[in-house]
Design an enzyme around this catalytic site. Structure first.
Site, PDB file in Angstrom:
ATOM      1  N   CYS A  10       0.823  -1.218   0.000  1.00 15.75           N
ATOM      2  CA  CYS A  10       0.000   0.000   0.000  1.00 15.75           C
ATOM      3  C   CYS A  10       0.853   1.262   0.000  1.00 15.75           C
ATOM      4  CB  CYS A  10      -0.938  -0.004   1.194  1.00 15.75           C
ATOM      5  SG  CYS A  10      -1.855  -1.537   1.316  1.00 15.75           S
ATOM      6  N   HIS A  34      -9.243   3.593  -1.318  1.00 15.69           N
ATOM      7  CA  HIS A  34      -7.867   3.124  -1.173  1.00 15.69           C
ATOM      8  C   HIS A  34      -7.474   2.184  -2.311  1.00 15.69           C
ATOM      9  CE1 HIS A  34      -4.135   1.979   0.512  1.00 15.69           C
ATOM     10  NE2 HIS A  34      -4.523   0.995   1.290  1.00 15.69           N
TER      11      HIS A  34
END
Lengths: 102, 383
Positions: B83, B332
């Protein structure tokens, strides 16, 4: 992804952790699982601090043979061998470590 | 150090059925190039932040794919740190600018996550964890739930503290036309939604998203970004790493890599944390924003829950955090997040954040985390 070769390699270290005791530091009950674990939901996973001489190391392991209400911080646990995830029909069934309360 | 941001481009975040990974990357890139007033021929290299294209699209060589589709052939690189892929791509681009290898770089972070079923994306994301975590059937919600439990045990952090992160970030996202969730939620709604991994409910988690962000970085400080009141510079870019497995860390109640990267960044920029006017931090789960407040140094260890709950990080508060809506409510798309954070802060520093504008924002910080804390990337931006 588990294959016969990766399972064989990881099992070479498995005997070091058989029948080891430790204590439960923290846990969660999982209701939304990754592929291969959906059939187990809900299930409990905790971080286990092993007692010496296993090195005092920590490991994330599933907690079996109990319910969430039975768990508390520092609960004494012991390792057991159980089936890991769900193998597809042609795959090798993988076994590995989990813990249960003592 | 001083690197100029010449242009930015951002797609909408969400479930974008009609867009492929390449479509998203190209849309954001073209917008950033247009915004910079440069031409394709001025771009010396392309850095791509992406985590999952090998698994989801079976697509490797993403760098060459995106660069060639834009008509750029000078060089392209894909950067992966789960991420934190987007933030790390920006960091590496900056190192290349300092080395003098390139002068103008396009950084694009992109991820397409909604093409495969939920349980498969949950399993794919576990690539950012350790082998032991995968064998235990852990998920990222569960890993952060373990950190939340440890924080609650040690400091008395409550479910209401956690929920206040989601409530605030949904409010911010309601003001952001690019956000995935443009609606507000109440504390009751967060607490009463279905449990995904105790103590987290669905509203403690960031969503699965598609999206892309792109920025043009330049070492040529004489280049003027036209049509903007302020020039924006990156004045610090730092990275720190830790164990991939959560249980191997010294502490479950902090992300040590965040502390290390933040301390280096503040030193590099020559500023104090109390000087920062706005921050975009990695709130993949509600506890993550509370940990970030403490580990970045905005509040003392253990008091992060109350710090958010009191409203200090809401628009109009002491230090507005995640004005975009954060990962929680803006969305996200993992490889895009680190780039989007920089775009939000750059827009704030250029006074073009619309309804979300923070008055007098002239110094901002971004904080991007890979996995459960194995990689942390911090940037400081100044106008």
């Amino acid at each position: 992804m588990s294959t016969p070769a990766t399972i064989w390699r990881s099992h070479k270290k498995l005997n070091l952790y058989l029948n080891k005791t430790g204590r439960l530091l923290v846990w969660t009950k999982i209701l939304v699982a990754p592929a291969g674990f959906e059939h187990q939901t809900p299930y409990l996973v905790g971080i286990i601090q092993f007692d010496p001489p296993a090195g005092g190391e920590r490991m994330p392991l599933q907690i079996v043979d109990c319910e969430e209400k039975d768990l508390k911080i520092n609960l004494k646990v012991i390792t057991v061998i159980r089936k890991i995830g769900k193998a597809k029909s042609e795959d090798v069934i993988e076994y590995g470590l989990k813990v249960k309360p003592i | 150090m001083r690197i100029k941001i010449l242009g930015t481009g951002l797609t909408k975040f969400g479930e974008l059925w009609d867009k492929s990974l390449l479509d998203l990357a190209l849309d954001a890139s073209q917008e950033a190039i247009n915004d910079s007033r440069l031409t394709i021929n001025d771009i010396d290299a392309v850095f791509v932040g992406n985590m999952l294209s090998s698994k989801i699209e079976s697509q490797d060589q993403l760098g060459a794919l995106i660069a060639s589709s834009l008509g750029i052939t000078n060089g392209s690189f894909r950067v992966e740190a789960a991420c934190a892929s987007g933030g790390l791509a920006v960091h590496l681009a900056i190192q290349s600018l300092f080395a003098g290898t390139y002068k103008n770089i396009l950084v694009v972070g992109a991820e397409k996550m909604t093409d495969i079923p939920g349980s498969e994306i949950v399993a794919a994301l576990m690539g950012a964890g350790s082998e032991g975590e995968r064998k235990a059937g852990l998920t990222f919600p569960a890993l952060y739930a373990l950190m939340a439990k440890a924080h609650m045990q040690k400091f008395g952090t409550t479910r209401a503290h956690l929920a206040s992160v989601a409530v605030k970030n949904h409010y911010h996202a309601s003001l952001n036309e690019k956000a995935q969730f443009r609606f507000e939620v109440t504390e009751e709604k967060v607490l009463e939604s279905p449990v995904i991994s105790s103590p987290f409910t669905l509203f403690d988690a960031s969503p699965i998203s598609d999206g892309a962000g792109a920025i043009i970085l330049s070492s040529d400080l004489s280049l003027q970004k036209q049509g903007s009141k302020n020039n924006v510079y990156i004045t610090a870019s730092t990275v720190a790493t830790d164990t991939v497995g959560l249980s191997e860390r010294k502490s479950l109640i902090e992300i040590a890599a965040t502390k290390q990267a933040a301390q280096k960044a503040l030193k590099q920029a020559g500023v104090e944390i109390s000087d920062i006017k706005i921050a975009e931090v990695h709130d993949c789960f509600t506890i993550a924003e509370i940990l970030a407040m403490e580990d970045l140094g905005f509040c003392p260890k253990g008091l992060g829950g109350d710090f958010v709950y009191q409203g200090h990080t809401k628009l109009g508060g002491k230090i507005p955090v995640n004005t975009s809506g954060g990962l929680k409510a803006c969305g996200h798309p993992v490889g895009a997040t680190g780039v989007k954070q920089i775009i939000e802060v750059a827009n704030q520093l250029q006074q073009r954040a619309g309804q979300r504008q923070v008055k007098n924002a002239n110094l901002g910080l971004t904080h991007n985390v890979g996995g459960s804390g194995a990689t942390a990337v911090v940037h400081i931006l100044q106008s």
